[in-house]
Design an enzyme around this catalytic site. Structure first.
Site, PDB file in Angstrom:
ATOM      1  CG  HIS A   1      -1.721  -1.216   1.414  1.00 15.51           C
ATOM      2  ND1 HIS A   1      -3.019  -1.306   0.956  1.00 15.51           N
ATOM      3  CD2 HIS A   1      -1.428  -2.428   1.966  1.00 15.51           C
ATOM      4  CE1 HIS A   1      -3.485  -2.516   1.238  1.00 15.51           C
ATOM      5  NE2 HIS A   1      -2.547  -3.207   1.838  1.00 15.51           N
TER       6      HIS A   1
ATOM      7  CB  THR B   1      -6.464  -2.988   5.335  1.00 17.00           C
ATOM      8  OG1 THR B   1      -5.636  -3.405   4.244  1.00 17.00           O
ATOM      9  CG2 THR B   1      -5.787  -3.280   6.658  1.00 17.00           C
ATOM     10  CB  THR B   2      -8.649  -4.736   0.659  1.00 14.11           C
ATOM     11  OG1 THR B   2      -8.393  -6.135   0.811  1.00 14.11           O
ATOM     12  CG2 THR B   2      -7.335  -3.998   0.577  1.00 14.11           C
TER      13      THR B   2
HETATM   14  O1  TU0 Z   1      -4.439  -5.574   2.950  1.00 12.54           O
HETATM   15  S1  TU0 Z   1      -4.692  -6.890   3.553  1.00 12.54           S
HETATM   16  O2  TU0 Z   1      -5.492  -6.797   4.777  1.00 12.54           O
HETATM   17  O3  TU0 Z   1      -3.447  -7.633   3.809  1.00 12.54           O
HETATM   18  C1  TU0 Z   1      -5.631  -7.781   2.390  1.00 12.54           C
HETATM   19  C2  TU0 Z   1      -5.370  -9.071   2.212  1.00 12.54           C
HETATM   20  C3  TU0 Z   1      -6.053  -9.940   1.238  1.00 12.54           C
HETATM   21  C4  TU0 Z   1      -5.420 -11.108   0.910  1.00 12.54           C
HETATM   22  C5  TU0 Z   1      -5.969 -11.957  -0.001  1.00 12.54           C
HETATM   23 BR1  TU0 Z   1      -5.041 -13.535  -0.413  1.00 12.54          BR
HETATM   24  C6  TU0 Z   1      -7.186 -11.708  -0.599  1.00 12.54           C
HETATM   25  C7  TU0 Z   1      -7.860 -10.545  -0.271  1.00 12.54           C
HETATM   26  C8  TU0 Z   1      -7.300  -9.656   0.635  1.00 12.54           C
HETATM   27  O4  TU0 Z   1      -7.949  -8.512   0.942  1.00 12.54           O
HETATM   28 ZN    ZN Z   2      -2.660  -5.051   2.578  1.00 11.89          ZN
END
Ligand code: TU0
Ligand code: ZN
Length: 258
Positions: A93, A196-197
């Site tokens: 990010h 976080t997504t």
């Molecule tokens: O930014 S994170 O919280 O690390 C997102 C991780 C993430 C990893 C995978 Br694999 C798929 C969707 C996601 O949102």
């Molecule tokens: Zn991430």
């Protein structure tokens, strides 16, 4: 679909993902002197020796390097973890020119970028998908990137970014071991949070390393040449500021390694 723009950005995610307003959302602002030193927090053990990458891709939100997670060859264990967690992917990010882009902040201070190494609990769950919705399913190792000297190994990634410029592009990326992206100290903060997504699942044991790694402004600038948009889109949107701001702590404790 969700994104990081004015209309589809973090402040609107709750509409399609109500958990965005949940009780263990990430990222958070970490306040070091409010974190409790926990004597039974053992050292973090990162075994990436035999891990190698498979591919690198642009998923329209970040640049992602995927790993073969069919066995326990590359795992993280110890620290707050009761089981070994298998490395599945890492991604970044980052901000815009001269702006901060990390997700976690430390006493309100942001960093230029943040690397997330995503691991899943393959002892308790059969697949990443199953683990991703379980309260102890995922462990994400967060590493801050600050601007300074060139990172001697990051060029292995920035050198191939031109091959994944557009959303939906993917290319082979074998033999990369992310051990080379770790800082010298494995001291960390840890707390219970979420992706976080979107889908923002509240399934992540966060482990944020205290020591940032240094990367050059030039290397960061390479990340910003990526696009959120597909090759056929005539409106080119530079991939930058793809970070979610800190979320309410809601009474959670942040623990600190010794
Ligand atoms: O930014 S994170 O919280 O690390 C997102 C991780 C993430 C990893 C995978 Br694999 C798929 C969707 C996601 O949102
Ligand atoms: Zn991430």
């Amino acid at each position: 679909h969700w994104g990081y723009g004015k209309e589809d950005g973090p402040s609107s995610w709750y509409k399609n993902y109500p958990v965005a307003e949940g009780n263990r959302q990430s990222p958070i602002d970490i306040v070091p002197n409010e974190a409790s030193r926990d004597r039974d927090l053992g050292p973090l053990m990162i075994n990436y020796d035999h891990c190698t990458s498979i591919n690198i891709s642009n998923n329209g939100h970040s640049v992602v390097v995927e790993f073969n997670d069919s066995d326990d060859r590359s795992v993280i264990k110890g620290g707050p973890l009761d089981n070994p967690y298998r490395l599945k992917q890492f991604h970044f990010h980052w901000g815009g020119k001269g702006h901060e882009g990390s997700e976690h902040t430390v006493s309100g201070k942001g960093f230029a970028s943040e690397l997330h190494l995503v691991h899943w609990n393959a002892v308790k769950y059969k697949t990443y998908g199953e683990a991703s919705t379980a309260p102890d399913g995922l462990a994400v190792l967060g590493i801050f990137l600050e601007t300074g000297d060139d990172h001697r190994w990051l060029h292995m990634i920035t050198d191939v970014l031109y091959t994944v410029k557009y959303k939906g592009s993917i290319t082979d990326f074998k033999g990369f071991n992310p051990k080379c992206l770790l800082p010298s100290s494995l001291h960390f903060w840890t707390y219970l949070g979420s992706l976080t997504t979107p889908p923002l699942h509240e399934s992540v044991i966060w482990i944020v390393l205290k020591e940032p790694i240094e990367v050059s402004e030039k290397q960061l600038g390479m990340l910003r040449m990526l696009l959120f948009t597909e090759e056929e889109d005539n409106q080119k949107m530079r991939m930058e500021n793809n970070f979610r701001p800190p979320q309410p702590l809601k009474g959670r404790r942040v623990r600190s390694s010794n």
